[in-house]
Design a protein around this motif. Sequence first.
Motif, PDB file in Angstrom:
ATOM      1  N   ASP A 175      -2.582 -11.897   9.267  1.00  0.00           N
ATOM      2  CA  ASP A 175      -3.541 -10.881   8.816  1.00  0.00           C
ATOM      3  C   ASP A 175      -4.054 -11.256   7.424  1.00  0.00           C
ATOM      4  O   ASP A 175      -3.438 -10.909   6.417  1.00  0.00           O
ATOM      5  N   PRO A 176      -5.183 -11.941   7.338  1.00  0.00           N
ATOM      6  CA  PRO A 176      -5.709 -12.389   6.037  1.00  0.00           C
ATOM      7  C   PRO A 176      -6.077 -11.250   5.088  1.00  0.00           C
ATOM      8  O   PRO A 176      -6.293 -11.489   3.898  1.00  0.00           O
ATOM      9  N   GLU A 177      -6.147 -10.018   5.602  1.00  0.00           N
ATOM     10  CA  GLU A 177      -6.485  -8.876   4.746  1.00  0.00           C
ATOM     11  C   GLU A 177      -5.246  -8.261   4.092  1.00  0.00           C
ATOM     12  O   GLU A 177      -5.355  -7.307   3.324  1.00  0.00           O
ATOM     13  N   LEU A 178      -4.069  -8.804   4.383  1.00  0.00           N
ATOM     14  CA  LEU A 178      -2.825  -8.184   3.919  1.00  0.00           C
ATOM     15  C   LEU A 178      -2.647  -8.284   2.411  1.00  0.00           C
ATOM     16  O   LEU A 178      -2.214  -7.333   1.759  1.00  0.00           O
ATOM     17  N   LEU A 179      -2.969  -9.440   1.842  1.00  0.00           N
ATOM     18  CA  LEU A 179      -2.716  -9.707   0.422  1.00  0.00           C
ATOM     19  C   LEU A 179      -3.987  -9.671  -0.397  1.00  0.00           C
ATOM     20  O   LEU A 179      -5.071 -10.011   0.081  1.00  0.00           O
ATOM     21  N   VAL A 215      -2.589 -16.809  -6.438  1.00  0.00           N
ATOM     22  CA  VAL A 215      -1.364 -16.050  -6.667  1.00  0.00           C
ATOM     23  C   VAL A 215      -1.521 -14.646  -6.090  1.00  0.00           C
ATOM     24  O   VAL A 215      -2.478 -13.931  -6.418  1.00  0.00           O
ATOM     25  N   ALA A 216      -0.592 -14.252  -5.227  1.00  0.00           N
ATOM     26  CA  ALA A 216      -0.635 -12.907  -4.654  1.00  0.00           C
ATOM     27  C   ALA A 216      -0.325 -11.880  -5.732  1.00  0.00           C
ATOM     28  O   ALA A 216       0.670 -12.007  -6.446  1.00  0.00           O
ATOM     29  N   VAL A 217      -1.186 -10.879  -5.845  1.00  0.00           N
ATOM     30  CA  VAL A 217      -1.008  -9.844  -6.868  1.00  0.00           C
ATOM     31  C   VAL A 217      -0.842  -8.449  -6.270  1.00  0.00           C
ATOM     32  O   VAL A 217      -0.445  -7.517  -6.971  1.00  0.00           O
ATOM     33  N   ASP A 218      -1.143  -8.303  -4.974  1.00  0.00           N
ATOM     34  CA  ASP A 218      -0.935  -6.999  -4.345  1.00  0.00           C
ATOM     35  C   ASP A 218      -0.818  -7.185  -2.832  1.00  0.00           C
ATOM     36  O   ASP A 218      -1.227  -8.218  -2.286  1.00  0.00           O
ATOM     37  N   VAL A 219      -0.237  -6.180  -2.180  1.00  0.00           N
ATOM     38  CA  VAL A 219      -0.009  -6.241  -0.737  1.00  0.00           C
ATOM     39  C   VAL A 219      -0.175  -4.841  -0.161  1.00  0.00           C
ATOM     40  O   VAL A 219       0.188  -3.840  -0.789  1.00  0.00           O
ATOM     41  N   ASP A 220      -0.743  -4.774   1.025  1.00  0.00           N
ATOM     42  CA  ASP A 220      -0.890  -3.510   1.748  1.00  0.00           C
ATOM     43  C   ASP A 220       0.405  -3.276   2.526  1.00  0.00           C
ATOM     44  O   ASP A 220       0.597  -3.819   3.624  1.00  0.00           O
ATOM     45  N   VAL A 221       1.288  -2.465   1.953  1.00  0.00           N
ATOM     46  CA  VAL A 221       2.638  -2.297   2.515  1.00  0.00           C
ATOM     47  C   VAL A 221       2.603  -1.638   3.894  1.00  0.00           C
ATOM     48  O   VAL A 221       3.309  -2.074   4.820  1.00  0.00           O
ATOM     49  N   ASP A 222       1.782  -0.600   4.073  1.00  0.00           N
ATOM     50  CA  ASP A 222       1.722   0.072   5.376  1.00  0.00           C
ATOM     51  C   ASP A 222       1.229  -0.889   6.457  1.00  0.00           C
ATOM     52  O   ASP A 222       1.745  -0.884   7.588  1.00  0.00           O
TER      53      ASP A 222
END
Length: 237
Positions: A175-179, A215-222
Amino acid sequence: QLLAGDIHGESGLDGPVFEPLQSEEEAEHGVLFLVRTLMESEGDIILVPTGPLTNIAMAMRMEPRIIPKIKRIVLMGGCYQLGNVTPAAEFNIIADADAAHVVFTSGRPITMVGLDVTRKVLCYPQVVKRMEEIGTPAARLFTELMGHFNKSQKEVFGWEGGPLHDPVTIASIIDPELLVTKPMYTEVDIRSVQSYGRTNCDFFGYSHREANVDVAVDVDVDRFWDLIETGIRAYGS
């Protein structure tokens, strides 16, 4: 030796009781497997290391022709904020910082999924219950693994739910929209004492050097947990 036994137990997968191991050790060394597989590829392979980068760095040094064959490296490791072995360094990087240096300076596209985002993916008791209710063998394995993992995370870090570090890498490819990622110039500290193994990420662009890592800075946890549930259900009964 860095084995993280305080987190994952003596076996590295404490919690479930597995059937006797049937598979045998591969005759081919992992480094040689990487070299052969990449050389035979069409440049379409994404490497997803979720541990120290020793084998990948060695493969790059042994056979530099594999480097342009690597489409992207999506790694779990590092952090632009706080480490988990020292205040500066994350486990997978400090375990072999020199190898990480080789990989980070290879010139290949890199996505660094570090502690900054994986610590947001906490497996709280309600998540364990949600997956347990699926009732499949995969759900039971998840429940048993997370039972031990959550206990050790509570003892070491004081968290009510352990973070699922490694799966975020694969989830982000599915899911490329995750991060949310931010391009940064990043270098691994392989010289200092106090901060050895730190991934120095130029968040504000102070160095004016070209970014070499997303660098990953946020993630959609749900969204992540929905993906995990879909995967667990896909194993059926």
